[in-house]
Design an enzyme around this catalytic site. Structure first.
Site, mmCIF file in Angstrom:
data_model
loop_
_atom_site.group_PDB
_atom_site.id
_atom_site.type_symbol
_atom_site.label_atom_id
_atom_site.label_comp_id
_atom_site.label_asym_id
_atom_site.label_seq_id
_atom_site.Cartn_x
_atom_site.Cartn_y
_atom_site.Cartn_z
ATOM 1 N N GLY A 155 73.462 90.071 24.171
ATOM 2 C CA GLY A 155 72.267 90.811 24.533
ATOM 3 C C GLY A 155 72.192 91.021 26.036
ATOM 4 O O GLY A 155 72.880 90.370 26.820
ATOM 5 N N CYS A 156 71.322 91.943 26.446
ATOM 6 C CA CYS A 156 71.223 92.279 27.874
ATOM 7 C C CYS A 156 70.650 91.124 28.682
ATOM 8 O O CYS A 156 71.197 90.761 29.736
ATOM 9 C CB CYS A 156 70.398 93.549 28.060
ATOM 10 S SG CYS A 156 68.792 93.553 27.220
ATOM 11 N N TYR A 157 69.543 90.534 28.218
ATOM 12 C CA TYR A 157 69.001 89.376 28.924
ATOM 13 C C TYR A 157 70.011 88.216 28.982
ATOM 14 O O TYR A 157 70.221 87.617 30.044
ATOM 15 C CB TYR A 157 67.729 88.885 28.234
ATOM 16 C CG TYR A 157 66.471 89.690 28.441
ATOM 17 C CD1 TYR A 157 66.032 90.060 29.716
ATOM 18 C CD2 TYR A 157 65.670 90.053 27.358
ATOM 19 C CE1 TYR A 157 64.853 90.765 29.898
ATOM 20 C CE2 TYR A 157 64.487 90.761 27.529
ATOM 21 C CZ TYR A 157 64.079 91.118 28.794
ATOM 22 O OH TYR A 157 62.905 91.814 28.970
#
Length: 336
Positions: A155-157
């Site tokens: 995921g981006c986070y």
């Protein structure tokens, strides 16, 4: 030439994938696929209503289909820019056909069935493929990625958080009794392209959400092997991730120790840029495939700053980076 299929191609990450692959010298785009019920089916991806910036680059139609047997033969690579429930169901079809699958959803990111029961609220039905999935944090899992058939793109986070914290945890610079506190801000594109009043630009104000319940918290903790506190925020800008991470270092650790560790791990990793002084800003990475990391130390108190474009290093660019590693290409091919 390897033939690649993008499923979920009309979404933000799917369009970025198409853009990267369109000028990749080793890849032919075999098809851009959307749901058979999508309002975008049969349109060109470069349509004025979609991504006119891709005119002359990706003038390919969006195929509306859920019958994947009709999408052609000799597919080598499948990118799933789809919801986790969709990826969960369709990844095995392509894997059984011998394709390499790069899944940008959360469906295969943690090799524990109970993770999905607890945080995604469904029972994972693909336990064999879940056990085979390799987590696609490219700078850290390259050797496993080289052998993988199913690559679960982070995921981006979690990408920004892990790239900042992993070197320090690995080298035991951090006091692990003090949980790292990650305050993360995302642009609205992180919520996807579907219309939603809550994501309307005029409705958005800087606001925290998902306190103690966001799915990326256990993803980060599982792959770091370290408990964390993670607070995501939605802000009124289009794209980007900005993370401020507060930690405590062990007694006697200096600023030079931290910089040395970062440089040792990332000096030869072209998509991670470490700041020896100052701190990165979002404008440093928007539209680019980098994660930029800066930091400041005061006694034992360490503040890390990690920034990335959520659609690129946080999604499409990392997926292409993983594909390049998997097939033995230069890992930045078509990205830089």
């Amino acid at each position: 030439m390897l033939r690649a299929l993008i499923i979920g191609a009309s979404g933000y990450a799917g369009a970025e994938l198409a853009n990267y692959l369109s000028h990749h010298p080793e890849i032919e785009i075999a098809g851009l696929v959307v749901s058979e019920n999508s309002a975008d089916k049969n349109k060109l991806l470069s349509n004025n209503d979609l991504y006119p910036q891709l005119k002359g680059k990706v003038d390919l139609p969006l195929i509306g289909s859920s019958d994947y047997s009709t999408l052609g033969h000799n597919i080598d690579i499948v990118f799933l820019a789809t919801d986790h429930a969709v990826s969960h169901d369709i990844a095995p079809y392509f894997l059984q056909k011998g394709c390499v699958v790069l899944d940008l959803s959360g469906a295969y990111r943690v090799n524990q069935a109970e993770f999905y029961t607890s945080y995604y609220h469904f029972t994972h039905q693909q336990l064999y493929w879940l056990s085979q999935a390799v987590y696609g944090l490219a700078e850290w899992n390259a050797e496993k990625i080289k052998q993988a058939q199913l690559i679960a793109v982070p995921g981006c986070y979690p990408t920004a958080a892990q790239l900042a914290l992993k070197p320090l945890l690995t080298e035991k610079l951090l006091n692990t009794n003090y949980w790292p506190v990650i305050n993360a801000i995302s642009g609205v594109s992180g919520a996807g392209r579907k219309a939603n009043l809550k994501n309307s630009f005029c409705e958005i104000s800087l606001q925290a959400y998902g306190l103690f319940s966001h799915r990326h918290q256990p993803e980060i903790a599982a792959h770091l092997g370290q408990d964390i506190i993670f607070t995501p925020h939605l802000a009124s800008f289009k794209r980007g991730i900005y993370e401020t991470i507060t930690c405590q270092v062990n007694q006697g650790i200096t600023r030079d120790d931290i910089l040395t560790v970062f440089n040792n791990y990332y000096a030869h990793k072209p998509l991670v840029r470490v700041y020896s002084e100052g701190y990165p800003a979002l404008k440093s990475v928007i539209g680019l495939p980098y994660c930029d990391i800066g930091f400041e130390l005061d006694q034992q108190h360490l503040i890390l700053i990690a920034v990335e474009d959520n659609l690129l290093k946080g999604a499409a660019a990392q997926a292409v980076q993983c594909m390049n590693i998997r097939f033995g290409f230069n890992e930045t091919l078509s990205l830089l």
